[in-house]
Design a protein around this motif. Structure first.
Motif, PDB file in Angstrom:
ATOM      1  N   GLY A   6       1.321   7.269   9.945  1.00 30.09           N
ATOM      2  CA  GLY A   6       1.684   6.311  10.980  1.00 30.09           C
ATOM      3  C   GLY A   6       0.733   5.155  11.141  1.00 30.09           C
ATOM      4  O   GLY A   6       1.077   4.154  11.769  1.00 30.09           O
ATOM      5  N   ASN A   9       1.903   1.462   6.946  1.00 27.30           N
ATOM      6  CA  ASN A   9       3.349   1.512   6.730  1.00 27.30           C
ATOM      7  C   ASN A   9       3.715   2.117   5.378  1.00 27.30           C
ATOM      8  O   ASN A   9       2.849   2.325   4.505  1.00 27.30           O
ATOM      9  CB  ASN A   9       3.981   0.128   6.905  1.00 27.30           C
ATOM     10  N   SER A  13       1.494   2.594   1.929  1.00 24.77           N
ATOM     11  CA  SER A  13       1.161   3.999   1.659  1.00 24.77           C
ATOM     12  C   SER A  13       1.637   4.410   0.278  1.00 24.77           C
ATOM     13  O   SER A  13       0.935   5.136  -0.451  1.00 24.77           O
ATOM     14  CB  SER A  13       1.794   4.905   2.720  1.00 24.77           C
ATOM     15  N   TYR A 162      -5.291  -1.603   6.168  1.00 26.48           N
ATOM     16  CA  TYR A 162      -4.702  -1.902   7.478  1.00 26.48           C
ATOM     17  C   TYR A 162      -4.228  -3.353   7.517  1.00 26.48           C
ATOM     18  O   TYR A 162      -3.165  -3.653   8.070  1.00 26.48           O
ATOM     19  CB  TYR A 162      -5.720  -1.644   8.594  1.00 26.48           C
ATOM     20  N   GLY A 165      -0.948  -3.348   5.600  1.00 27.31           N
ATOM     21  CA  GLY A 165       0.184  -2.553   6.062  1.00 27.31           C
ATOM     22  C   GLY A 165      -0.023  -1.818   7.360  1.00 27.31           C
ATOM     23  O   GLY A 165       0.606  -0.771   7.597  1.00 27.31           O
ATOM     24  N   THR A 167       0.443  -0.674  11.118  1.00 33.80           N
ATOM     25  CA  THR A 167       1.682  -0.582  11.900  1.00 33.80           C
ATOM     26  C   THR A 167       1.524  -1.133  13.315  1.00 33.80           C
ATOM     27  O   THR A 167       2.466  -1.080  14.103  1.00 33.80           O
ATOM     28  CB  THR A 167       2.148   0.881  11.979  1.00 33.80           C
ATOM     29  N   THR A 168       0.342  -1.628  13.649  1.00 38.92           N
ATOM     30  CA  THR A 168       0.126  -2.269  14.951  1.00 38.92           C
ATOM     31  C   THR A 168      -0.383  -3.688  14.712  1.00 38.92           C
ATOM     32  O   THR A 168      -0.740  -4.055  13.591  1.00 38.92           O
ATOM     33  CB  THR A 168      -0.889  -1.478  15.794  1.00 38.92           C
ATOM     34  N   ASP A 169      -0.426  -4.472  15.790  1.00 43.08           N
ATOM     35  CA  ASP A 169      -0.785  -5.885  15.659  1.00 43.08           C
ATOM     36  C   ASP A 169      -2.207  -6.178  16.118  1.00 43.08           C
ATOM     37  O   ASP A 169      -2.521  -7.305  16.535  1.00 43.08           O
ATOM     38  CB  ASP A 169       0.196  -6.754  16.443  1.00 43.08           C
ATOM     39  N   ARG A 284       1.243   4.242  16.890  1.00 45.57           N
ATOM     40  CA  ARG A 284       2.398   4.732  16.148  1.00 45.57           C
ATOM     41  C   ARG A 284       2.058   5.920  15.248  1.00 45.57           C
ATOM     42  O   ARG A 284       2.736   6.166  14.261  1.00 45.57           O
ATOM     43  CB  ARG A 284       2.999   3.599  15.311  1.00 45.57           C
ATOM     44  N   GLU A 286       2.019   9.512  13.780  1.00 46.86           N
ATOM     45  CA  GLU A 286       3.105  10.479  13.674  1.00 46.86           C
ATOM     46  C   GLU A 286       2.560  11.899  13.623  1.00 46.86           C
ATOM     47  O   GLU A 286       1.445  12.134  13.150  1.00 46.86           O
ATOM     48  CB  GLU A 286       3.926  10.193  12.408  1.00 46.86           C
TER      49      GLU A 286
END
Length: 349
Positions: A6, A9, A13, A162, A165, A167-169, A284, A286
């Motif tokens: 998570g 992305n 990955s 990071y 890819g 997953t956060t901004d 995010r 998982e």
């Protein structure tokens, strides 16, 4: 620095998975040259020892801990190609059995904690050994510096992934600053553990340390008026017996560390976990695919006593890692022996 599912992305990955597969393939090929009769028995033990020491989180700052990554230690002890395989075995066992490090992020973890740390550490180690005096002390000094630098290098590599890819901004600059800040401190612990371990093995069997081979100038004998190299003396008791003693001592130490000492490890989040929580890059994350494993989170399900549960899980982990690692490295060793036989046969024709 085990990256969970998570954080990165799927496309990045997957790309990291391909890079990790390539690194393992190169490692398998190169390890055939490194895994001689001295290194092959040691490689599985190194994997188990790194697994055990990674359970010993040490405090590095308020509310933050760190643990050994192990790339520098593995590369110096058994060689860079075998070192990549050692870390891959450790990460695979942790991800599958203990739900530590995401399975879809396995390629990210092998690339960051395996390939990057090994390449950085061993390249720096070899460079330092070449310019320093050819002594055992130089090996320990080079080990310290190489291990110290390898940790922030891995932190920077994670930040690059990071940036490609995440997953956060969260701004990449903030992530890089936070990651480097804490992992420089963790690198000091990495350097101390690596130097102490390398120094201990050198004191007992310097011929088993890949990075220390060739440091001692051969004894010269005068034969027919000319100086020639004297035959190398075998270790006292023959090469096999002391190696077995070292292997048994190393395995016992691994069990003690994972089965008993780990209970007193710091409970604070490690560097990546702390940065992720502080900067918000874990929004995010998982659930791990093997979260229901009976050994998840380094405890045995059904055992309520925390000390017993964690100690038993650590002992099982050490046993499983040494068995899997030894099996892998013996197979690579047999492959080397098998490929050497046809070459020898061709030379006699």
């Amino acid at each position: 620095m085990h990256v969970p599912d998570g954080f990165i992305n799927a496309p990045v990955s997957a790309a990291a998975g391909l890079a990790a597969a390539g690194a393992v393939a190169v490692g398998l090929r190169g390890a055939r040259r490194e895994l001689d009769e001295r290194a092959a028995p040691l490689a599985g033990l190194v994997a188990a020892f790194i697994f055990a020491v990674q359970m010993l989180n040490f405090p590095v700052a308020a509310g933050t801990s760190g643990h050994l990554l192990g790339g520098a230690l593995a590369a110096i002890l058994v060689g860079p190609y075998t070192g990549v395989l050692v870390i891959a075995v450790v990460l695979l066992m942790q991800g599958v059995l203990f739900a530590d490090g995401g399975l879809t992020a396995l390629g990210v973890n092998i690339t960051v904690m395996g390939a990057v740390t090994v390449l950085t550490a061993y390249g720096l180690f070899r460079g330092l050994v070449r310019v320093l005096p050819r002594t055992r002390r130089s090996v320990t000094v080079a080990s310290f510096v190489a291990a110290l630098v390898s940790v922030p290098a891995a932190a920077a590599a994670f930040t690059v992934m990071y940036a490609m890819g995440g997953t956060t901004d969260v701004p990449v600059g903030k992530v890089l600053t936070a990651m480097l800040g804490v992992h420089v401190l963790i690198g000091i612990g990495e350097a101390v553990i690596t130097t102490a371990t390398v120094g201990a093995v050198i004191a007992v069997r310097p011929d088993l340390v890949h990075g220390a081979r060739g440091l001692t100038a051969p004894l010269k004998l005068r034969v027919g008026g000319e100086l020639v190299d004297a035959p190398a003396a075998a270790p006292a008791g023959g090469p096999a017996r002391p190696a077995r003693k070292l292997w048994a001592a190393g395995l016992a130490a691994s069990v003690v560390l994972a089965g008993f000492v780990s209970f007193y490890a710091s409970a604070s989040p490690d560097g990546l976990e702390k940065v992720a929580a502080d900067q918000g890059i874990d929004r995010r994350v998982e659930e791990h695919a093997t979260a229901g494993s009976p050994l998840a989170d380094y405890g045995v399900s059904g055992i309520t006593d925390a000390r017993l549960s964690g100690g038993l899980a650590g002992t099982i982990g050490v046993g499983a890692t040494v068995l899997v690692g030894t099996g892998v490295f013996r197979a690579v060793r047999r492959r080397r022996a098998g490929s050497a036989a046809p070459a020898a046969a061709r030379e006699t024709v």
